[in-house]
Every structure is written in C-alpha cells, then in structure tokens.
Scaffold this active site. Structure first.
Site, PDB file in Angstrom:
ATOM      1  N   GLY A 279       0.777  -1.220   0.000  1.00 34.15           N
ATOM      2  CA  GLY A 279       0.000   0.000   0.000  1.00 34.15           C
ATOM      3  C   GLY A 279       0.814   1.279   0.000  1.00 34.15           C
ATOM      4  N   ALA A 280       2.143   1.172  -0.005  1.00 30.10           N
ATOM      5  CA  ALA A 280       2.970   2.379   0.008  1.00 30.10           C
ATOM      6  C   ALA A 280       2.772   3.212  -1.264  1.00 30.10           C
ATOM      7  CB  ALA A 280       4.439   2.011   0.176  1.00 30.10           C
ATOM      8  N   ASP A 282       0.053   3.350  -2.987  1.00 34.97           N
ATOM      9  CA  ASP A 282      -1.263   3.983  -2.868  1.00 34.97           C
ATOM     10  C   ASP A 282      -1.188   5.186  -1.940  1.00 34.97           C
ATOM     11  OD1 ASP A 282      -2.222   1.850  -4.442  1.00 34.97           O
ATOM     12  OD2 ASP A 282      -2.494   0.625  -2.647  1.00 34.97           O
TER      13      ASP A 282
END
Length: 340
Positions: A279-280, A282
């Site tokens: 998720g980094a 995102d």
C-alpha cells in the site's frame, strides 16, 4: 463542483501469515481489508477529503464487513453495491532479510470481476465529483472490468471531472486472460490528467525499449517525454524510486514530471525496520493528490506524497491511516520522542 474524489476498483481481503511466518506455517491468518483504489480512498479520507468508493461487493458477510471497514475510516460507501459472487482475496507472506515477500491472488470470479460494465450509472456516480481515481489493476481482472474502467474514465472526461490513473501493472493478473494490456492501458491513459507510472509502465504501454544504460532519472525523463507526446491530456506523471538493501531496509525517492518540461526530484529517504510495505504506492498517490487538491505546487505535492509513502511502511495493513498532520510532522523534521 466539490472536492469529492471517487475511487473505482475492487475491495479485497488480505489473508496474511502472522509475523514473518510462511503461509499456514501455523494455522492462523491475519485479515485486512484493502485494494489499491480503496487504499487511496481511505488515505484521502484521513487527509480530510470527501472520498467515496464505487464498485461491487458480494452480498454476504464478507462483503458487508469490507464495506463497514471503509465506513469506519470515513469513506463514503453509498456508491458500492452488492451482488452475487465471491469476495476477492489475496494471500500474503511477509519476507525477511533476503527472503522476498510473496502475494498469491485468489480473486477470479469475484462479484466485482463478474459485474457487467453497463451496470454502472457513471453520470450519477460522478455527480459533484472533482476527481476520479483508477488503477491498472481493474482492467487486468477481465473484459467486464476493463470496459467498466474505460467507460468510467470517458464519462469523467465528458463531465469535466479530472482523472488520475495508477499504472499498477500486475503481470499475474493479465496472464490469466488474453487481455492485451498495452491496448487497454493506452486507451485509459488517453483520458488521464495525472498518471502514477514509472519508466517501465510507460515503455510497456508505448511498446518502446528504454535505454538501460541511463540513470533512473534520465530514463524516467525520456519515458515521460514520450508519454506526454502520446497522451495529449496528460499533465503530470509521478513515481517513486526504490533501492532495496533487504526486505527490511529500503531507500525511497520520488519524481514528478510535467507537460511543460519541469522535473521535480526528491532524494531517497532511508527506511529501516519496515513493518508493512503493502500500500505504500497507494499512500504516495493519495499524498500527491492531496497536495494538488489542497492547492500545493508540484514540488510540495511530491514531497507530501513521498512522506506519506514513507509513513505507510510503518503501519500494518493495506491502507495508510496517517493524517495530514502526521505527514507534515515528518516533512518538518519533528523529533521522534513519545508524543505526550
């Protein structure tokens, strides 16, 4: 027009081996709600934006729980609907040292993947919306979702809604069907104002071979120039750069190119003792979008996005829950003493 951001894509459940274990090394899995577009929606809500999520979930307890998880984080879920089908899943094994992390997808035949493209009322869904956010994962899931993503982008363009698109190329998903990613992603980028893409994404879509002897900066600059020539509506391209000494120690930089030829570059920030890197990207996208929506210039928006991505590495789960104040504290170099 409001500041509402609508994200469209599949909401997933992540079933992860606890700690640094292998899958089913012990008979337990940790569950998180995620998905590229949902992660952006959650992060934007944490930054104070009116963010909403559109898509389809299964009409069962898993689907309702996923919706409720987004609600708890301030995301408007009224554009979600429920239908027959299964919940999209992925299994995750966190790496350690020089053992890489691994993802195993289990999302074929999900309620979202099977939903017909013509079941979305895009003029209604996009009402009072400033920006539509999409990713390359949605068209990779199959013909119905590929068509739905394209229709969403074209409806946004017709309504005067900005479009951001995160390349998020997933070879495993495209390989499951003869989807022709180059053609489909090319069509989406024709409707895009802001793309999150690195040189590999651009070279894939344009069918060009980049010069591997160039530095990362020069190769991105060359690819961005080719993209601006190919996609006349595209105004900005942003990407992170990542050097990895091990699973636990990375160096994260960022770049943003604009149609007028400007290039903004952020030097890498050292990341050690990483908790969760999923998720980094995102979080980076949400941070850049927040900066631009809040009226920051390109350089400050890029800096905010990089800092948001860095913080995500120290938060378990798919979505970043860091507030704008948390990100600004990192940017301002505040001390790491316990906040009392």
């Amino acid at each position: 027009m409001t500041d509402r951001v609508l994200c469209f894509g599949e909401i997933l459940l992540r079933l992860a081996a606890p700690g640094r274990e292998l899958l089913l090394q012990t008979p337990r899995l940790d569950v998180h709600v995620g998905g590229a577009e949902a992660n952006v929606a959650v992060s934007l809500a944490a930054f104070g934006h009116a963010s909403a999520m559109a898509g389809v979930l299964p009409a069962n307890p898993l689907g309702y729980a996923a919706r409720d998880a987004l609600r708890r984080h301030g995301v408007d879920t009224t554009a979600l609907r429920f239908d027959e089908g299964r919940m999209g899943l992925y299994f995750y094994t966190t790496g350690a040292g020089h053992r890489p992390s691994e993802v195993l997808y289990d999302r074929a035949g999900s309620a979202f993947a099977l939903a017909a493209a013509d079941t979305y009322d895009w003029p209604a869904l996009l009402a009072d919306t400033r920006l539509l956010h999409l990713s390359g994962i949605t068209p990779a899931l199959g013909p119905a979702t590929a068509q739905a993503a394209l229709e969403a982008a074209r409806a946004a363009r017709a309504a005067g809604v900005l479009v951001s698109f995160d390349g998020n190329y997933r070879a495993k998903l495209w390989a499951a069907w003869d989807g022709d990613p180059r053609t489909r992603l090319h069509a989406l980028l024709l409707e895009t104002d802001l793309a999150f893409a690195d040189h590999r994404d651009i070279e894939l879509v344009l069918g060009i071979d980049g010069d591997a002897s160039l530095s990362a900066r020069d190769r991105f600059t060359a690819a961005a120039g080719a993209a601006f020539a190919a996609f006349p509506r595209l105004q900005r391209i942003a990407t992170t750069t990542r050097a990895q000494a091990s699973v636990d120690h990375h160096r994260l930089g960022a770049m943003l190119a604009t149609r007028d030829g400007a290039l903004h570059v952020r030097d890498g920030i050292e990341l050690g003792g990483i908790v969760d890197r999923i998720g980094a990207g995102d979080a980076f996208a949400a941070g850049v979008l927040h900066g631009l929506l809040a009226g920051m210039d390109d350089a400050d928006s890029l800096a905010f996005g990089q800092a948001a991505a860095c913080l995500k590495h120290y938060l378990p789960g798919d979505a970043s829950l860091a507030s704008a104040a948390d990100v600004m504290a990192l940017l301002n170099g505040e001390r790491l003493d316990v906040r009392r």
